[in-house]
Structure formats: C-alpha cells, structure tokens
Write a protein that holds these residues in place. Structure first.
Motif, PDB file in Angstrom:
ATOM      1  N   PHE A  93       0.813  -1.221   0.000  1.00 30.46           N
ATOM      2  CA  PHE A  93       0.000   0.000   0.000  1.00 30.46           C
ATOM      3  C   PHE A  93       0.847   1.271   0.000  1.00 30.46           C
ATOM      4  O   PHE A  93       0.607   2.180  -0.789  1.00 30.46           O
ATOM      5  CB  PHE A  93      -0.960   0.019   1.187  1.00 30.46           C
ATOM      6  N   ASP A  94       1.839   1.358   0.889  1.00 27.13           N
ATOM      7  CA  ASP A  94       2.629   2.583   0.994  1.00 27.13           C
ATOM      8  C   ASP A  94       3.419   2.862  -0.282  1.00 27.13           C
ATOM      9  O   ASP A  94       3.483   4.008  -0.741  1.00 27.13           O
ATOM     10  CB  ASP A  94       3.576   2.507   2.193  1.00 27.13           C
ATOM     11  N   GLU A  95       4.004   1.836  -0.863  1.00 31.54           N
ATOM     12  CA  GLU A  95       4.758   1.989  -2.108  1.00 31.54           C
ATOM     13  C   GLU A  95       3.833   2.380  -3.250  1.00 31.54           C
ATOM     14  O   GLU A  95       4.172   3.228  -4.082  1.00 31.54           O
ATOM     15  CB  GLU A  95       5.496   0.688  -2.439  1.00 31.54           C
ATOM     16  N   PHE A  96       2.672   1.749  -3.285  1.00 30.56           N
ATOM     17  CA  PHE A  96       1.673   2.037  -4.319  1.00 30.56           C
ATOM     18  C   PHE A  96       1.213   3.487  -4.226  1.00 30.56           C
ATOM     19  O   PHE A  96       1.181   4.203  -5.220  1.00 30.56           O
ATOM     20  CB  PHE A  96       0.504   1.069  -4.137  1.00 30.56           C
ATOM     21  N   LYS A  97       0.919   3.917  -3.012  1.00 33.03           N
ATOM     22  CA  LYS A  97       0.472   5.296  -2.799  1.00 33.03           C
ATOM     23  C   LYS A  97       1.561   6.290  -3.186  1.00 33.03           C
ATOM     24  O   LYS A  97       1.278   7.310  -3.831  1.00 33.03           O
ATOM     25  CB  LYS A  97       0.062   5.482  -1.342  1.00 33.03           C
ATOM     26  N   LEU A  98       2.790   6.011  -2.824  1.00 27.36           N
ATOM     27  CA  LEU A  98       3.906   6.874  -3.182  1.00 27.36           C
ATOM     28  C   LEU A  98       3.978   7.046  -4.697  1.00 27.36           C
ATOM     29  O   LEU A  98       4.117   8.164  -5.206  1.00 27.36           O
ATOM     30  CB  LEU A  98       5.216   6.272  -2.659  1.00 27.36           C
ATOM     31  N   HIS A  99       3.846   5.947  -5.428  1.00 26.98           N
ATOM     32  CA  HIS A  99       3.956   6.013  -6.889  1.00 26.98           C
ATOM     33  C   HIS A  99       2.745   6.689  -7.533  1.00 26.98           C
ATOM     34  O   HIS A  99       2.899   7.548  -8.389  1.00 26.98           O
ATOM     35  CB  HIS A  99       4.168   4.618  -7.469  1.00 26.98           C
ATOM     36  N   TYR A 100       1.537   6.312  -7.127  1.00 32.14           N
ATOM     37  CA  TYR A 100       0.399   6.925  -7.816  1.00 32.14           C
ATOM     38  C   TYR A 100       0.231   8.391  -7.447  1.00 32.14           C
ATOM     39  O   TYR A 100      -0.278   9.183  -8.250  1.00 32.14           O
ATOM     40  CB  TYR A 100      -0.897   6.111  -7.690  1.00 32.14           C
ATOM     41  N   GLU A 101       0.661   8.795  -6.263  1.00 32.47           N
ATOM     42  CA  GLU A 101       0.628  10.233  -5.946  1.00 32.47           C
ATOM     43  C   GLU A 101       1.621  11.000  -6.804  1.00 32.47           C
ATOM     44  O   GLU A 101       1.346  12.122  -7.229  1.00 32.47           O
ATOM     45  CB  GLU A 101       0.893  10.466  -4.460  1.00 32.47           C
ATOM     46  N   CYS A 102       2.768  10.396  -7.080  1.00 33.86           N
ATOM     47  CA  CYS A 102       3.714  11.027  -8.002  1.00 33.86           C
ATOM     48  C   CYS A 102       3.080  11.163  -9.386  1.00 33.86           C
ATOM     49  O   CYS A 102       3.182  12.219 -10.013  1.00 33.86           O
ATOM     50  CB  CYS A 102       5.005  10.213  -8.099  1.00 33.86           C
ATOM     51  N   LEU A 103       2.432  10.109  -9.862  1.00 31.25           N
ATOM     52  CA  LEU A 103       1.787  10.175 -11.183  1.00 31.25           C
ATOM     53  C   LEU A 103       0.732  11.276 -11.220  1.00 31.25           C
ATOM     54  O   LEU A 103       0.608  11.993 -12.221  1.00 31.25           O
ATOM     55  CB  LEU A 103       1.165   8.828 -11.536  1.00 31.25           C
ATOM     56  N   GLU A 104      -0.034  11.424 -10.143  1.00 31.86           N
ATOM     57  CA  GLU A 104      -1.034  12.492 -10.095  1.00 31.86           C
ATOM     58  C   GLU A 104      -0.377  13.864 -10.169  1.00 31.86           C
ATOM     59  O   GLU A 104      -0.844  14.754 -10.867  1.00 31.86           O
ATOM     60  CB  GLU A 104      -1.878  12.381  -8.825  1.00 31.86           C
ATOM     61  N   GLN A 105       0.720  14.046  -9.442  1.00 28.95           N
ATOM     62  CA  GLN A 105       1.403  15.336  -9.416  1.00 28.95           C
ATOM     63  C   GLN A 105       2.143  15.634 -10.719  1.00 28.95           C
ATOM     64  O   GLN A 105       2.311  16.791 -11.083  1.00 28.95           O
ATOM     65  CB  GLN A 105       2.402  15.390  -8.239  1.00 28.95           C
ATOM     66  N   GLU A 106       2.576  14.605 -11.409  1.00 27.73           N
ATOM     67  CA  GLU A 106       3.366  14.783 -12.627  1.00 27.73           C
ATOM     68  C   GLU A 106       2.540  14.576 -13.902  1.00 27.73           C
ATOM     69  O   GLU A 106       3.103  14.272 -14.952  1.00 27.73           O
ATOM     70  CB  GLU A 106       4.565  13.825 -12.623  1.00 27.73           C
ATOM     71  N   ASN A 107       1.231  14.746 -13.801  1.00 27.99           N
ATOM     72  CA  ASN A 107       0.351  14.670 -14.964  1.00 27.99           C
ATOM     73  C   ASN A 107       0.469  13.328 -15.700  1.00 27.99           C
ATOM     74  O   ASN A 107       0.476  13.273 -16.919  1.00 27.99           O
ATOM     75  CB  ASN A 107       0.635  15.835 -15.917  1.00 27.99           C
ATOM     76  N   SER A 116      10.013   6.129  -7.604  1.00 28.23           N
ATOM     77  CA  SER A 116       8.909   5.511  -6.857  1.00 28.23           C
ATOM     78  C   SER A 116       8.393   4.273  -7.577  1.00 28.23           C
ATOM     79  O   SER A 116       7.952   3.313  -6.935  1.00 28.23           O
ATOM     80  CB  SER A 116       7.782   6.519  -6.619  1.00 28.23           C
ATOM     81  N   GLU A 117       8.482   4.261  -8.893  1.00 24.19           N
ATOM     82  CA  GLU A 117       8.072   3.082  -9.658  1.00 24.19           C
ATOM     83  C   GLU A 117       8.984   1.895  -9.331  1.00 24.19           C
ATOM     84  O   GLU A 117       8.519   0.759  -9.202  1.00 24.19           O
ATOM     85  CB  GLU A 117       8.128   3.381 -11.152  1.00 24.19           C
ATOM     86  N   GLY A 118      10.276   2.163  -9.170  1.00 22.68           N
ATOM     87  CA  GLY A 118      11.208   1.098  -8.825  1.00 22.68           C
ATOM     88  C   GLY A 118      10.916   0.491  -7.465  1.00 22.68           C
ATOM     89  O   GLY A 118      10.962  -0.731  -7.288  1.00 22.68           O
ATOM     90  N   VAL A 119      10.584   1.345  -6.494  1.00 20.73           N
ATOM     91  CA  VAL A 119      10.243   0.868  -5.151  1.00 20.73           C
ATOM     92  C   VAL A 119       8.979   0.016  -5.199  1.00 20.73           C
ATOM     93  O   VAL A 119       8.911  -1.060  -4.592  1.00 20.73           O
ATOM     94  CB  VAL A 119      10.081   2.063  -4.185  1.00 20.73           C
ATOM     95  N   LEU A 120       7.979   0.471  -5.933  1.00 15.41           N
ATOM     96  CA  LEU A 120       6.735  -0.296  -6.078  1.00 15.41           C
ATOM     97  C   LEU A 120       6.995  -1.629  -6.776  1.00 15.41           C
ATOM     98  O   LEU A 120       6.502  -2.676  -6.345  1.00 15.41           O
ATOM     99  CB  LEU A 120       5.686   0.510  -6.845  1.00 15.41           C
ATOM    100  N   GLY A 121       7.784  -1.593  -7.849  1.00 18.09           N
ATOM    101  CA  GLY A 121       8.074  -2.819  -8.597  1.00 18.09           C
ATOM    102  C   GLY A 121       8.756  -3.868  -7.743  1.00 18.09           C
ATOM    103  O   GLY A 121       8.430  -5.058  -7.821  1.00 18.09           O
ATOM    104  N   LYS A 122       9.705  -3.453  -6.905  1.00 15.94           N
ATOM    105  CA  LYS A 122      10.389  -4.403  -6.013  1.00 15.94           C
ATOM    106  C   LYS A 122       9.408  -5.020  -5.026  1.00 15.94           C
ATOM    107  O   LYS A 122       9.445  -6.223  -4.771  1.00 15.94           O
ATOM    108  CB  LYS A 122      11.515  -3.697  -5.260  1.00 15.94           C
ATOM    109  N   CYS A 123       8.542  -4.199  -4.454  1.00 15.95           N
ATOM    110  CA  CYS A 123       7.576  -4.705  -3.477  1.00 15.95           C
ATOM    111  C   CYS A 123       6.610  -5.697  -4.127  1.00 15.95           C
ATOM    112  O   CYS A 123       6.347  -6.765  -3.578  1.00 15.95           O
ATOM    113  CB  CYS A 123       6.806  -3.540  -2.853  1.00 15.95           C
TER     114      CYS A 123
END
Length: 183
Positions: A93-107, A116-123
């Motif tokens: 959840f935390d890794e997923f949230k970190l990545h999708y919040e970045c996607l929201e902020q970066e259009n 953040s994608e790398g952290v999510l992918g590892k998890c």
C-alpha cells in the motif's frame, strides 16, 4: 427562469441504467480506482489478468466487437483487476500510494516517477511475484541503469525520504529492547 425563448434551469440527471442485464450474466463490482492508481497498477494487472483479457479480446473478435456476447468474459477481466488492486493494497500500500501520488502530481508522466516506480516494482515482485514488462520492447526503459531522462527531483526526494523512514522503522522494530536495570 425564462430568458427570451430559452429556458434555463438546473437539470437533475439520474445516472441509472434501467435496462436489466440477462440473468445468466454475473454481477461484478466496479474497479473503483481513479486514473493514477490504475496507471500505476496497469502492467501488473496486465501480467496477472492476461488469460482473461485474451479470452475477452478473442470473444470480441469472434463476435464482431459484440458487447452483449462478451459480458461474461469482460466481468472476469474486471474481477481479476479488482483482485490485483486488492493484493497491491494489502502488501504494498505505501509503495503504491507513493507512486500513484507522483503520477497524479506529474500529470501521469511515468518517466517523471521512475524512483517511486522502482520501489513499487520491487515490493510487488517480492510479495506477488509480478513484474512490469512492456510488450514488444526488448530493453525495458524502467530497468535502464542510466536513462536519458531520470525523473524529477521531487520524486527522487520523496522516494529517498520514504526509504529512509522505512529503514528507520524497521531498525527500531528489530532492535532488542534493553533489559530493565535490577537493584
């Protein structure tokens, strides 16, 4: 209120489909995710749900794009996507949230959120044994050690803070408690 020949007022719209589905088509919940979480999870959904998606696409092809004939297969794809999102939320959840919040902020520019994608992918690989594979591409861009575009400093900073906080919480949790002083 009437202005000239035009009638202006607020319309109340009901977004309810009054057509009942046939009884042989099973009910399915909505995915219930916005675009950024779906984008963050899309390759993992694709990896896990490929057999269901292939059946759905084959059905549509065989039925000339038939919508009603392929509802069962479409519902299977939706159920599979929901199960992947539930698993990601359960284990990463935390890794997923970190990545999708970045996607929201970066259009939704994935290149801006590589750390953040790398952290999510590892998890996800560690817990669900799924990995991101871009179809038809020999060298996966997200795995390049030195890509031309490395993302934004915001994502790098937030990801570094996330990893530091994660590391400090695991070290404090694994540190042995000191024994009480005896007199």
């Amino acid at each position: 209120m009437v202005l000239g020949q035009f009638f202006t007022a607020r319309h109340e719209w009901e977004n309810i489909d009054k057509n009942q589905l046939p009884s042989d088509i099973p009910e399915v919940d909505e995915v219930g995710a916005t675009s950024a979480p779906l984008l963050a999870a899309s390759y993992y959904i694709g990896a896990k749900c490929k057999p269901y998606n292939d059946d759905f696409m084959l059905c549509k092809d065989e039925n000339n794009g038939g919508s009603l004939e392929c509802l069962k297969e479409g519902r299977r794809v939706t159920r599979c996507a929901i199960s992947v999102l539930k698993d990601i939320n359960k284990y990463c959840f935390d890794e997923f949230k970190l990545h999708y919040e970045c996607l929201e902020q970066e259009n939704h520019r994935t290149g801006h959120c590589r750390p953040s994608e790398g952290v999510l992918g590892k998890c996800i690989f560690q817990h669900l044994n799924l990995e991101k594979k871009i179809p038809g591409v020999e060298q996966q861009i997200h795995l390049k050690p030195n890509p031309i575009f490395t993302g934004t400093s915001k994502d790098k900073k937030k990801t570094a803070e996330f990893l530091k906080a994660r590391e400090s919480s695991t070290t404090t949790a694994s540190a042995p408690a000191s024994a009480p002083a005896s007199n």
